[in-house]
Design an enzyme around this catalytic site. Structure first.
Site, short mmCIF file in Angstrom:
data_model
loop_
_atom_site.label_atom_id
_atom_site.label_comp_id
_atom_site.label_asym_id
_atom_site.label_seq_id
_atom_site.Cartn_x
_atom_site.Cartn_y
_atom_site.Cartn_z
N SER A 64 21.57 21.86 36.07
CA SER A 64 20.46 21.22 35.38
C SER A 64 19.66 20.34 36.33
O SER A 64 20.21 19.67 37.21
CB SER A 64 21.00 20.35 34.24
OG SER A 64 19.97 19.57 33.66
N TYR A 117 13.65 21.71 34.47
CA TYR A 117 12.83 21.01 33.49
C TYR A 117 11.50 20.77 34.19
O TYR A 117 11.42 19.99 35.15
CB TYR A 117 13.47 19.68 33.08
CG TYR A 117 14.57 19.80 32.06
CD1 TYR A 117 14.34 20.42 30.83
CD2 TYR A 117 15.83 19.29 32.31
CE1 TYR A 117 15.35 20.54 29.88
CE2 TYR A 117 16.85 19.39 31.37
CZ TYR A 117 16.59 20.02 30.16
OH TYR A 117 17.59 20.12 29.22
N THR A 151 13.61 26.07 31.35
CA THR A 151 13.79 25.71 29.94
C THR A 151 12.43 25.45 29.30
O THR A 151 11.66 24.61 29.77
CB THR A 151 14.68 24.46 29.82
OG1 THR A 151 15.98 24.77 30.30
CG2 THR A 151 14.78 24.00 28.38
N LYS A 179 14.30 30.18 29.21
CA LYS A 179 15.37 29.82 28.27
C LYS A 179 14.77 29.08 27.08
O LYS A 179 13.96 28.18 27.25
CB LYS A 179 16.40 28.96 28.97
CG LYS A 179 17.55 28.47 28.11
CD LYS A 179 18.56 27.72 28.97
CE LYS A 179 19.70 27.14 28.15
NZ LYS A 179 19.27 25.91 27.43
N HIS A 223 18.97 25.67 22.39
CA HIS A 223 19.43 24.46 23.06
C HIS A 223 20.64 23.88 22.35
O HIS A 223 20.83 22.65 22.27
CB HIS A 223 18.30 23.41 23.12
CG HIS A 223 18.30 22.60 24.37
ND1 HIS A 223 17.32 22.72 25.33
CD2 HIS A 223 19.14 21.65 24.85
CE1 HIS A 223 17.56 21.88 26.32
NE2 HIS A 223 18.66 21.22 26.05
#
Length: 387
Positions: free
Chosen positions: A127, A151, A177, A260, A284
């Site tokens: 992440s 992100y 994402t 995603k 999520h």
């Protein structure tokens, strides 16, 4: 022939020496243990979902609506769970989903997870909101396969810097994402007034980044820490993004890109039309839109729309080997495991994550074997019955 299911025999043989697993082999029991072990804030952050948590419940209910139909008298003496994803052969169709701020669960955080994932040959999807940097986690994972989750920040120069750092550190596949253009209404975190990022947790990649540091006038120190956190707040999400912006990513990443957060077939088609290499069907884990469709309920429609044109992965709700089999039978090429390994991390660090992974892989192989299948590619919707 050694198989993933040999972990079962290892456990039984250890029992002869009066040694038992330190964590449950039923992975659905980990959440209860984690609730009793972790701080209330850390547990709430991981276990919690958006709103009344209807979507998280829908994820599990979707799995309950499907039943495996075992087939008999098939030669299942030789099994092979391996799959190829974007030119890399994995020992099983399982990846570790991106989970941020893992240091709230265990001091080693993502470093422990990277080591555990590498020990079984599975990719960890790191992440952006990690407690350790892109480079530190790459070092911990050794030669194991590495994927990076972005992100997408408001500052495009910062996004490019993240991508360049990930590429330089050996991450091969990018997961973007889409469903977090802002944080959702999450009552467990709100009731505790707890957002770890505002305490400088989960910001390692930002605080270490040269573009980020330049924007705040230099490296993050005790004196400018508050300003750094506020700059993170201003940059974390980007609600102005559109499909056309995906061309920007393609210009700055020369490897496979997956998006995603896809649940609608039209979004899946649009992603493929924009040149994406795969889609991850995900809500999520129920953490963004309360009352949304269960991820497994969305999977067949996405597979029907783009399954013959791209790689479809599945995320949200995986807890058992049977869950893995069901998702594969409904068309996923592989699945992403999330909360169970996070609980394993919180309960026993690296060893806890490894235990969770070995349990899941062994159970997946045994479930397939007993249902009459020897490899993931044999699984089709005909292996299931919908209630």
């Amino acid at each position: 022939m050694s198989t993933l299911a040999d972990f079962q025999n290892e456990i039984y043989l250890n029992g002869l020496a009066d040694q038992r697993p330190s964590l449950p082999t039923d992975l659905t029991r980990l959440e209860g243990l984690a609730e009793r072990t972790l701080s209330a804030e850390a547990y709430g952050y991981v276990a919690g979902s958006a709103g009344a948590e209807a979507t998280a419940r829908a994820n599990r209910a979707a799995f309950e609506r499907w039943r495996i139909v075992p087939r008999m008298l098939r030669d299942v003496s030789i099994r092979d769970l391996s799959v190829e994803l974007f030119g890399t052969t994995l020992p099983a169709p399982v990846l570790l989903a991106p989970i941020g701020v893992q240091s709230i669960l265990h001091p080693d955080g993502e470093l422990a997870v990277a080591r555990a994932a590498a020990s079984v040959g599975l990719p960890m999807v790191l992440s952006t909101a990690a407690s350790y940097t892109i480079e530190q986690v790459a070092g911990a994972g050794g030669v194991g396969p590495r994927w990076y989750q972005l992100y997408w920040p408001r500052d495009h120069d910062l996004a490019v810097s993240f991508l360049e750092r990930a590429r330089a550190a050996g991450y091969t596949t990018l997961v973007v994402t889409l469903d977090t253009v802002t944080l959702a209404w999450r009552p467990r975190d709100l009731d505790a007034a707890y957002l770890p990022f505002l305490r400088g947790i989960g910001t390692a990649n930002y605080f270490s980044d040269p573009v980020f540091q330049k924007a705040i006038g230099g490296p993050v120190t005790a004196e400018n820490r508050t300003a750094a956190i506020m700059h993170w707040v201003a940059n974390f999400s980007n609600p102005s993004l559109t499909w056309d912006d995906l061309t920007f990513l393609r210009e700055h990443w020369d490897g496979p890109i997956l998006v995603k957060g896809v649940q609608h077939p039209d979004d899946a088609r649009r992603a493929v039309d924009m040149g994406m290499d795969g889609v991850v069907v995900s809500n999520h884990g129920g953490r963004q839109v309360d009352g949304a469709v269960g991820s497994l309920d969305a999977l067949p429609g996405v597979v029907a729309a783009v399954g013959d044109r791209t790689t479809v992965l599945f995320d949200s709700g995986i807890r058992t080997g049977a869950d893995v089999v069901k998702a594969l039978a409904l068309g996923a090429r592989a699945v992403l495991l999330a909360r169970p390994y996070a609980y394993g991390l919180g309960l026993a660090g690296e060893a806890g994550v490894r235990h969770v992974l070995r349990c899941l892989l062994a159970e997946t192989e045994l479930t397939m074997t007993l249902a009459g299948f020897t490899r993931p590619g044999e699984l089709t919707p005909e292996a299931l019955q919908r209630l």
